[in-house]
Design an enzyme around this catalytic site. Structure first.
Site, PDB file in Angstrom:
ATOM      1  N   CYS A   2       2.826   9.524   1.146  1.00  0.00           N
ATOM      2  CA  CYS A   2       2.002  10.564   1.418  1.00  0.00           C
ATOM      3  C   CYS A   2       1.395  11.185   0.167  1.00  0.00           C
ATOM      4  CB  CYS A   2       2.676  11.613   2.225  1.00  0.00           C
ATOM      5  SG  CYS A   2       3.629  11.164   3.525  1.00  0.00           S
ATOM      6  N   ARG A  27      -1.816   6.139  -1.005  1.00  0.00           N
ATOM      7  CA  ARG A  27      -0.473   6.659  -0.628  1.00  0.00           C
ATOM      8  C   ARG A  27      -0.065   6.360   0.897  1.00  0.00           C
ATOM      9  NH1 ARG A  27       2.225  10.695  -3.954  1.00  0.00           N
ATOM     10  NH2 ARG A  27       1.377  10.459  -6.114  1.00  0.00           N
ATOM     11  N   TRP A  74       2.165   8.342   5.254  1.00  0.00           N
ATOM     12  CA  TRP A  74       2.915   7.124   5.261  1.00  0.00           C
ATOM     13  C   TRP A  74       4.133   7.609   6.014  1.00  0.00           C
ATOM     14  CZ3 TRP A  74       7.391   4.825   3.792  1.00  0.00           C
ATOM     15  CH2 TRP A  74       7.616   3.683   3.788  1.00  0.00           C
ATOM     16  N   ASN A  98       5.003  15.700   0.824  1.00  0.00           N
ATOM     17  CA  ASN A  98       5.112  14.267   0.338  1.00  0.00           C
ATOM     18  C   ASN A  98       6.520  14.139  -0.203  1.00  0.00           C
ATOM     19  OD1 ASN A  98       5.260  11.936  -0.987  1.00  0.00           O
ATOM     20  ND2 ASN A  98       4.403  12.660  -2.737  1.00  0.00           N
ATOM     21  N   GLY A  99       7.236  13.434   0.628  1.00  0.00           N
ATOM     22  CA  GLY A  99       8.806  12.988   0.367  1.00  0.00           C
ATOM     23  C   GLY A  99       9.559  13.094   1.512  1.00  0.00           C
ATOM     24  N   GLU A 478       6.273 -14.077  -6.664  1.00  0.00           N
ATOM     25  CA  GLU A 478       4.888 -13.166  -6.584  1.00  0.00           C
ATOM     26  C   GLU A 478       3.730 -13.959  -5.499  1.00  0.00           C
ATOM     27  OE1 GLU A 478       3.992 -10.449  -7.216  1.00  0.00           O
ATOM     28  OE2 GLU A 478       1.607 -10.287  -7.425  1.00  0.00           O
ATOM     29  N   LYS A 482       2.504 -11.855  -2.349  1.00  0.00           N
ATOM     30  CA  LYS A 482       1.331 -11.548  -1.898  1.00  0.00           C
ATOM     31  C   LYS A 482       0.784 -12.073  -0.390  1.00  0.00           C
ATOM     32  CE  LYS A 482       0.206  -9.170  -4.279  1.00  0.00           C
ATOM     33  NZ  LYS A 482       0.972  -8.809  -5.355  1.00  0.00           N
ATOM     34  N   GLU A 485       2.314 -10.046   2.270  1.00  0.00           N
ATOM     35  CA  GLU A 485       2.009  -8.381   2.545  1.00  0.00           C
ATOM     36  C   GLU A 485       0.529  -8.309   2.922  1.00  0.00           C
ATOM     37  OE1 GLU A 485       1.959  -5.726  -0.928  1.00  0.00           O
ATOM     38  OE2 GLU A 485       1.374  -7.427  -2.330  1.00  0.00           O
ATOM     39  N   HIS A 501      19.746 -26.935  -2.450  1.00  0.00           N
ATOM     40  CA  HIS A 501      21.036 -26.092  -2.139  1.00  0.00           C
ATOM     41  C   HIS A 501      21.145 -25.265  -0.798  1.00  0.00           C
ATOM     42  CE1 HIS A 501      22.465 -27.456  -5.577  1.00  0.00           C
ATOM     43  NE2 HIS A 501      21.544 -27.068  -6.287  1.00  0.00           N
ATOM     44  N   LYS A 601       0.130   2.116  -1.349  1.00  0.00           N
ATOM     45  CA  LYS A 601      -0.011   1.556  -2.702  1.00  0.00           C
ATOM     46  C   LYS A 601       0.974   2.248  -3.744  1.00  0.00           C
ATOM     47  CE  LYS A 601      -2.504  -0.361  -6.185  1.00  0.00           C
ATOM     48  NZ  LYS A 601      -2.010  -1.647  -6.290  1.00  0.00           N
TER      49      LYS A 601
HETATM   50  O1  M6R Z   1       3.404   0.957  -8.613  1.00  0.00           O
HETATM   51  P1  M6R Z   1       4.404   0.179  -8.960  1.00  0.00           P
HETATM   52  O2  M6R Z   1       4.097  -0.934  -9.677  1.00  0.00           O
HETATM   53  O3  M6R Z   1       5.555   0.925  -9.496  1.00  0.00           O
HETATM   54  O4  M6R Z   1       4.617  -0.386  -7.434  1.00  0.00           O
HETATM   55  C1  M6R Z   1       5.677  -1.317  -7.371  1.00  0.00           C
HETATM   56  C2  M6R Z   1       5.565  -2.111  -5.807  1.00  0.00           C
HETATM   57  O5  M6R Z   1       5.663  -1.104  -4.964  1.00  0.00           O
HETATM   58  C3  M6R Z   1       4.274  -2.827  -5.784  1.00  0.00           C
HETATM   59  O6  M6R Z   1       4.106  -3.771  -6.892  1.00  0.00           O
HETATM   60  C4  M6R Z   1       4.122  -3.552  -4.525  1.00  0.00           C
HETATM   61  O7  M6R Z   1       5.214  -4.504  -4.511  1.00  0.00           O
HETATM   62  C5  M6R Z   1       2.621  -4.101  -4.107  1.00  0.00           C
HETATM   63  N1  M6R Z   1       2.307  -3.799  -2.938  1.00  0.00           N
HETATM   64  C6  M6R Z   1       2.754  -5.708  -4.578  1.00  0.00           C
HETATM   65  O8  M6R Z   1       1.418  -6.046  -4.155  1.00  0.00           O
END
Ligand code: M6R
Length: 606
Positions: A2, A27, A74, A98-99, A478, A482, A485, A501, A601
Site C-alpha cells: 500500500c 505499491r 494491496w 500501509n502495513g 529468474e 519472470k 509472474e 533426480h 512492485k
Molecule cells: O525491491 P526488491 O528488489 O527488494 O524486491 C524484491 C522482490 O519483491 C522483487 O524482485 C520481485 O520478485 C519482482 N516482482 C520480480 O520481478
C-alpha cells in the site's frame, strides 16, 4: 504494501492526491481512495481496482477541500472491495494505513465489547474505531491518535485526518517507511519521497517509532519514547517528471530496451579510466572479510545466487545466500569478519530490511545494493551501492536485475583485487568483458522478433521448465519467475544436472523446456541433459551462441542466437532473452504486463 499520501495544501487537494498516488501505484492497485476536510467536513471517495477508477469517480463525484489523505491498496486483510478500500472512517476520523496491525483481532474484540460496529474486514478499521473511541471519551485529535498508536502492534505507516481540522494530519511510522515533505506554507506526507517529488524536494524521513503532528507551517515529531525529536530536512534529488513509456507499449518493454544504457551508467559510476573498481566512501576492504552473507527476495535473491558463483570463483570468499523471509527468523549465527550484503531494487522490502536489522551489531559491515538511494535499506547500511538503473515501473524487475548483477560482479572483482586472487591481466579481462556488455546487449535486443515468435508458441503451454548450469542456473530461476509472474504460466527452473533426480518425470510432448547454455566449459554437460529431455519428447528452446547452436541445434523446438560473450558476464547478457520471452508470452496471452494480478512492485509487508 500500500501507498499513503497526505497533503495540507493551498489549492484543491483531490487532483494533487491522485497525482501523488499515481507515483505510489507500484505499491498496489487493488483499490484507491482519498478523504478531504472541506470547511471542517470530512468526506471520502473510494474505488476498486486501479487508480484510474478513482479518477473517473472523482469526475462524477468531486471532492472539495485543501487538506486530504489518500491510499492505494494491496489487499492483505479483506478482499479488494469499495468497503475494504481506504481511507477508513469512524465518526470524526479518517485513516490511511500501509502495513499490518497484528493485534487487530484483540482490538476488534475490545471494540465490539464497547459497542462499536465493524463494516469492513480490514485490520485498519480498528485504528479508526479506536481513535473515535478515545475522542468520544474526550481526547483531542492528536491525543486520541497517540493513544491509539500506543495500542497497535505490527508494522505501519499511518496518516490520520480529522473532522473540523482543516490544518492537521497526524502521521506515524513503525516498520513501514514514511516521509514528510516541506513546501512553502504547505506540508506533505508520503510513503516515499518519489510520491512527493513534484511537490517538494525537502524531505524529513520519520524514524522507527516516530509520530508527527503536521500542520501547514509546522512539524512536531516525537520519538518512540515520546521525547521531542529533531529530524533533519534533506534536499533530495529525484526526477519529478512523470515517468512515461517513451513510445513503448509497456513500461516493461521500455525498461528491457533501456538496459544497454543503464548498464553503461552503472559501469561508468564504478569503473575508473584505468580499469579499476572504485566504490563510494568509505569503501570496503575485503582483506578484513572472511565470509559473505547475501540476503534478498525474488529477483534480487537470484542476483545474489549469481553473485555467489562470482565471489567464490573469482575472489575465493565463502558465500551464503538466503531469502530474507527465511533468514530473519532462522537466527543464523553471524561470525566475526562477516560482510552482510542486502540487495533490493526498492530498498523498502520489509523482509530484507528486517534481515538487515538482524545483522546490525553482528556483522563486521553492512552493505546494500539498491536502486533507490534514499530508501530505508540504503539509509540503514554502512555503505549503499546504487545500481543506477533509473526508476523501474514495471512490476517485473528487468533493468534493475541486470544492474544489480553488474554492480555485484564489480564488487566481486574488487574483492578479488583486494585479496590478490585475480592477476592484473585477468582483472583487465573481466573489466573489458563488462565494458563490452552495452554493445552486446544492443545486438541481443535485435533478436526481439525471434523471441516474439517463440513466445507465441510458449503462450499455449500450461507448464514451462527452465534449465541452466553454473552461472546459468540462477538465471534459469529468474527466467521462470519472470514467465510466471506476468504470463501466469506455471514455470519451474532446475539446475540441469538435477533434472534426472525427479523433475524429468514432468517431461512430455506438451512441456517446453528453455535451456540457457552459452558455449562454455559446462556446455557439453548441459547439452547431455537437453538430449535427455528431447528423448522424452520435451520441446527444447535452446538459447545459446552461434558456436553452441551449430553443435547442438538439431532436433530442438526453437532456438535463439545470442552474441558470443565472456563466461563471467554471460548471465547479465542472457537475462535479456529470459525477460523478452516472458514479456512476449504475456503480451500474446493478453495479461496485464506492467501490473500483473496479485502483485505489487514494493513488498513492504512480510
Ligand atoms: O525491491 P526488491 O528488489 O527488494 O524486491 C524484491 C522482490 O519483491 C522483487 O524482485 C520481485 O520478485 C519482482 N516482482 C520480480 O520481478
Amino acid at each position: 504494501m500500500c501507498g499513503i499520501v497526505g497533503v495540507l495544501g493551498n489549492h484543491e487537494v483531490a487532483p494533487i492526491l491522485v497525482e501523488a498516488l499515481k507515483r505510489l501505484e507500484y505499491r498496489g492497485y487493488d483499490s484507491a481512495g482519498i478523504a478531504t476536510v472541506n470547511n471542517g467536513t470530512l468526506d471520502r471517495r473510494r474505488a476498486v481496482g486501479k487508480l484510474v477508477n478513482l479518477s473517473d469517480l472523482l469526475v462524477h463525484e468531486p471532492l472539495a477541500g485543501k487538506s486530504g489523505i489518500g491510499h492505494t491498496r494491496w489487499a492483505t486483510h479483506g478482499a479488494p472491495s469499495v468497503t475494504n478500500a481506504h481511507p477508513h472512517m469512524a465518526g470524526p476520523v479518517a485513516v490511511v494505513h500501509n502495513g499490518i496491525i497484528e493485534n487487530f483481532r484483540e482490538l476488534r474484540a475490545e471494540l465490539a465489547e464497547a459497542g462499536f460496529q465493524f463494516v469492513t474486514e480490514t485490520d485498519t478499521e480498528t485504528v479508526a474505531l479506536l481513535t473515535q473511541m478515545y475522542m468520544n471519551a474526550g481526547a483531542g485529535p492528536v491525543e486520541a491518535a497517540y493513544q491509539t498508536l500506543d495500542r497497535l502492534q505490527g508494522a505501519f505507516a499511518l496518516a490520520f485526518l480529522f473532522q473540523g481540522e482543516n490544518d492537521l494530519i497526524v502521521a506515524a511510522r513503525k516498520g513501514s517507511p514514511l516521509a514528510i515533505g516541506h513546501g512553502h506554507g504547505e506540508m506533505f506526507v508520503g510513503s516515499d519521497a518519489i510520491a512527493l517529488a513534484p511537490l517538494t524536494d525537502r524531505i524529513t524521513y520519520l524514524e522507527e517509532g516516530d509520530r508527527a503532528v503536521v500542520t501547514r507551517n509546522s512539524l512536531e515529531i516525537h520519538d518512540a519514547n515520546g521525547a521531542l525529536a529533531n529530524r533533519a530536512i534533506k534536499t533530495i534529488q529525484i526526477d519529478a517528471a512523470r515517468v512515461d513509456k517513451a513510445g513503448h507499449k509497456h513500461f516493461m518493454a521500455k525498461e528491457i530496451a533501456e538496459q544497454p544504457t543503464v548498464i553503461g551508467n552503472a559501469l561508468a559510476n564504478y569503473l575508473t579510466a584505468d580499469g579499476h573498481i572504485a566504490l563510494p566512501d568509505p569503501g570496503v576492504d575485503f582483506t578484513a572479510i572472511d565470509r559473505l552473507t547475501l540476503v534478498a527476495c525474488g529477483t534480487a535473491y537470484y542476483a545474489c545466487l549469481t553473485a555467489k558463483y562470482w565471489f567464490e570463483q573469482i575472489a575465493r570468499i565463502p558465500v551464503e545466500v538466503d531469502v530474507a523471509s527465511e533468514f530473519r527468523y532462522r537466527e543464523p549465527p553471524i561470525p566475526d569478519r562477516t560482510l552482510a550484503l542486502f540487495v533490493s531494487q526498492s530498498g523498502e522490502t520489509a523482509d530484507t530490511l528486517a534481515a538487515l536489522r538482524y545483522c546490525e551489531g553482528k556483522a563486521a559491515r553492512i552493505l546494500s545494493v539498491v536502486n533507490v538511494p534514499e530508501s530505508s535499506i540504503a539509509r540503514e547500511s554502512d555503505l549503499a551501492l546504487p545500481i543506477h538503473a533509473g526508476i523501474e515501473v514495471g512490476v517485473a524487475s528487468t533493468k534493475a536485475f541486470t544492474c544489480q548483477l553488474t554492480v555485484l560482479l564489480m564488487l566481486a572483482l574488487k574483492a578479488a583485487s583486494d585479496r590478490g586472487t585475480l592477476s592484473e591481466e585477468a582483472l583487465a579481462d573481466h573489466v573489458s568483458a563488462l565494458r563490452s556488455l552495452p554493445a552486446l546487449m544492443t545486438t541481443a535486443l535485435e533478436q526481439n522478433k525471434a523471441m516474439q515468435n517463440t513466445a507465441r508458441r510458449l503462450s499455449e503451454a500450461r507448464d514451462v521448465l527452465f534449465l541452466g548450469r553454473g552461472l546459468m542456473y540462477p538465471l534459469a530461476l529468474e527466467g521462470a519467475l519472470k514467465l510466471k509472474e506476468i504470463s501466469y504460466i506455471h514455470a519451474e527452473a532446475y539446475a540441469s544436472g538435477e533434472l534426472k533426480h525427479g523433475p524429468i518425470a514432468l517431461i512430455d510432448k506438451h512441456v517446453p523446456v528453455v535451456v540457457m547454455a552459452p558455449r562454455d566449459t559446462l556446455f557439453d554437460k548441459t547439452v547431455s541433459n537437453m538430449q535427455e529431455v528431447m528423448a522424452r519428447k520435451g520441446k527444447v528452446v535452446l538459447i545459446s551462441d552461434a558456436a553452441g547452436l551449430e553443435e547442438a541445434n538439431e532436433g530442438v523446438w526453437a532456438s535463439i542466437c545470442m552474441p558470443t560473450v565472456h563466461n563471467a558476464v554471460a548471465p547479465i547478457l542472457y537475462a535479456l532473452p529470459a525477460q523478452l520471452l516472458a514479456y512476449h508470452t504475456a503480451v500474446a496471452k493478453g495479461t496485464d504486463v506492467d501490473q500483473p494480478r496479485n502483485l505489487a512492485k514494493s513488498v513492504t509487508v512480510e
